[in-house]
Design a protein around this motif. Structure first.
Motif, PDB file in Angstrom:
ATOM      1  N   ILE A   3       0.850  -1.181   0.000  1.00 18.18           N
ATOM      2  CA  ILE A   3       0.000   0.000   0.000  1.00 18.18           C
ATOM      3  C   ILE A   3       0.886   1.231   0.000  1.00 18.18           C
ATOM      4  O   ILE A   3       1.746   1.398   0.872  1.00 18.18           O
ATOM      5  N   ASP A   4       0.697   2.090  -0.975  1.00 17.69           N
ATOM      6  CA  ASP A   4       1.460   3.331  -1.085  1.00 17.69           C
ATOM      7  C   ASP A   4       0.493   4.495  -0.888  1.00 17.69           C
ATOM      8  O   ASP A   4      -0.192   4.904  -1.828  1.00 17.69           O
ATOM      9  N   ASP A 109      -2.882   3.772   9.427  1.00 19.97           N
ATOM     10  CA  ASP A 109      -1.913   2.732   9.743  1.00 19.97           C
ATOM     11  C   ASP A 109      -2.180   2.233  11.166  1.00 19.97           C
ATOM     12  O   ASP A 109      -1.915   2.932  12.141  1.00 19.97           O
ATOM     13  N   LYS A 110      -2.727   1.033  11.266  1.00 18.74           N
ATOM     14  CA  LYS A 110      -3.046   0.459  12.574  1.00 18.74           C
ATOM     15  C   LYS A 110      -1.995  -0.540  13.050  1.00 18.74           C
ATOM     16  O   LYS A 110      -2.246  -1.332  13.964  1.00 18.74           O
ATOM     17  N   GLY A 111      -0.817  -0.528  12.450  1.00 21.24           N
ATOM     18  CA  GLY A 111       0.245  -1.427  12.866  1.00 21.24           C
ATOM     19  C   GLY A 111       0.173  -2.760  12.165  1.00 21.24           C
ATOM     20  O   GLY A 111       0.941  -3.025  11.243  1.00 21.24           O
ATOM     21  N   VAL A 115      -6.254   0.633   7.250  1.00 24.67           N
ATOM     22  CA  VAL A 115      -7.674   0.943   7.095  1.00 24.67           C
ATOM     23  C   VAL A 115      -7.816   1.890   5.916  1.00 24.67           C
ATOM     24  O   VAL A 115      -7.251   2.990   5.925  1.00 24.67           O
ATOM     25  N   ILE A 116      -8.533   1.446   4.902  1.00 27.83           N
ATOM     26  CA  ILE A 116      -8.735   2.249   3.695  1.00 27.83           C
ATOM     27  C   ILE A 116     -10.164   2.780   3.693  1.00 27.83           C
ATOM     28  O   ILE A 116     -11.115   2.007   3.774  1.00 27.83           O
ATOM     29  N   TRP A 117     -10.276   4.097   3.608  1.00 29.75           N
ATOM     30  CA  TRP A 117     -11.588   4.745   3.589  1.00 29.75           C
ATOM     31  C   TRP A 117     -11.931   5.173   2.168  1.00 29.75           C
ATOM     32  O   TRP A 117     -11.098   5.755   1.465  1.00 29.75           O
ATOM     33  N   GLN A 118     -13.168   4.881   1.779  1.00 35.14           N
ATOM     34  CA  GLN A 118     -13.675   5.338   0.494  1.00 35.14           C
ATOM     35  C   GLN A 118     -14.914   6.203   0.710  1.00 35.14           C
ATOM     36  O   GLN A 118     -15.691   5.963   1.632  1.00 35.14           O
ATOM     37  N   GLY A 147       2.423   5.480   9.343  1.00 33.18           N
ATOM     38  CA  GLY A 147       1.452   6.488   8.932  1.00 33.18           C
ATOM     39  C   GLY A 147       0.507   6.886  10.047  1.00 33.18           C
ATOM     40  O   GLY A 147       0.589   6.391  11.180  1.00 33.18           O
ATOM     41  N   ASP A 148      -0.391   7.783   9.727  1.00 32.04           N
ATOM     42  CA  ASP A 148      -1.399   8.277  10.673  1.00 32.04           C
ATOM     43  C   ASP A 148      -2.284   7.122  11.126  1.00 32.04           C
ATOM     44  O   ASP A 148      -2.827   6.378  10.312  1.00 32.04           O
ATOM     45  N   ARG A 149      -2.451   6.967  12.455  1.00 35.03           N
ATOM     46  CA  ARG A 149      -3.303   5.901  12.981  1.00 35.03           C
ATOM     47  C   ARG A 149      -4.785   6.249  12.856  1.00 35.03           C
ATOM     48  O   ARG A 149      -5.634   5.372  13.002  1.00 35.03           O
ATOM     49  N   GLY A 150      -5.106   7.499  12.586  1.00 31.26           N
ATOM     50  CA  GLY A 150      -6.489   7.901  12.470  1.00 31.26           C
ATOM     51  C   GLY A 150      -7.138   8.060  13.826  1.00 31.26           C
ATOM     52  O   GLY A 150      -6.548   7.761  14.872  1.00 31.26           O
TER      53      GLY A 150
END
Length: 282
Positions: A3-4, A109-111, A115-118, A147-150
């Motif tokens: 995932i990029d 990025d949850k480790g 998690v991909i949001w659409q 990345g950002d954990r959200g």
């Protein structure tokens, strides 16, 4: 890496024109257990539950949804539906044509997972916005890039008796009926496939549970008026099997309805099905 985010976030996934008919609406309502004639008879003031908008763009498809997302090298076995919401600008038409434009809005990025949001926006032929959907998928094994954990605020249920507390007996054939609404994933129909995926039997579609719970809360707390629903969002917290009973609780709270869905009875009594349930009213 598989995932990029620099490629994926903000990527436009294209625009798709689709159409639906009264027959599609009737089938959808039957598939989520509706019996009231306002949902099931075209001559009885047919109304449309907003959850139909989630499935309308793919209602006539029979193949599993593609996962060829820009910047994302993933496969169906890695993916779990995480959450789903829809907001509507008004009552959904009982038939019509629209175009849905979808993009990847965020990646967290949850480790151990990504998690991909659409986000998808459906518009009428004259350019009016009809509804907006947001959904997330968990992609197992694809986190850990820093990345950002959200962020997500959990829905806190009131510490009082619910305003609605009812149950629905899921039909043994419910998943076989719901798969006619555009989701032919064999996980919901083929016992051998389900066992290969780690389940003892086929599981009910998460979006079927989603529709069942919205219908139930609408019937119990909004006098069955689908036009009173402005939005509906949930987190998929667990599985439900055809033949089980789902308990639905709802509380009127600060101008909205919050709730939860769990398994009722049997060895899995109390097991979570849907969490962070929020119904906003028009």
């Amino acid at each position: 890496m598989p995932i990029d985010p620099s490629v994926a976030v903000g990527a436009e996934l294209g625009a798709t024109e689709f159409s639906w008919s009264e027959s599609d609406v009737l089938l959808y309502h039957l598939a989520i257990g509706a019996t009231d004639l306002s949902y099931t008879l075209e001559t009885a003031g047919l109304q449309v539950l907003p959850s139909f908008g989630v499935v309308a763009p793919t209602f006539h498809m029979s193949d599993p949804p593609p996962l060829d997302l820009p910047g994302c090298d993933i496969n169906l076995a890695q993916v779990v539906h995480g959450s789903q919401s829809i907001s509507v600008t008004g009552p959904l038409p009982t038939s019509g044509t629209a175009t849905v434009s979808t993009r990847i809005s965020e990646i967290w990025d949850k480790g151990k997972a990504a998690v991909i949001w659409q986000e998808g926006v459906a518009t009428s032929p004259d350019g009016r916005e009809l509804w907006t959907t947001r959904s997330s998928i968990f992609v197992k094994g694809e986190g850990g890039w820093g990345g950002d954990r959200g962020s997500a605020e959990p829905v806190v249920l009131p510490e009082r008796d619910p305003d609605a507390d009812t149950s629905y007996d899921v039909l043994p054939q419910q998943a076989l009926l719901y798969r006619l609404c555009g989701d032919r994933n064999p996980l919901h129909a083929d016992p051998a496939f389900a066992q290969g995926a780690g389940f003892p039997a086929p599981i009910l579609h998460g979006l079927c549970s989603y529709g069942i719970v919205l219908r139930t809360l609408t019937e119990q707390l909004l006098d069955g008026d689908a036009s009173a629903v402005a939005g509906f969002g949930v987190k998929f917290a667990g599985v439900l099997f055809p033949g089980e009973t789902v308990r639905v609780r709802g509380w009127r709270e600060n101008g909205r309805i919050v709730g939860a869905a769990t398994v009722a009875g049997g060895e899995r009594d109390g097991a979570p099905v849907l969490g962070d349930v929020v119904l906003t009213t028009a």
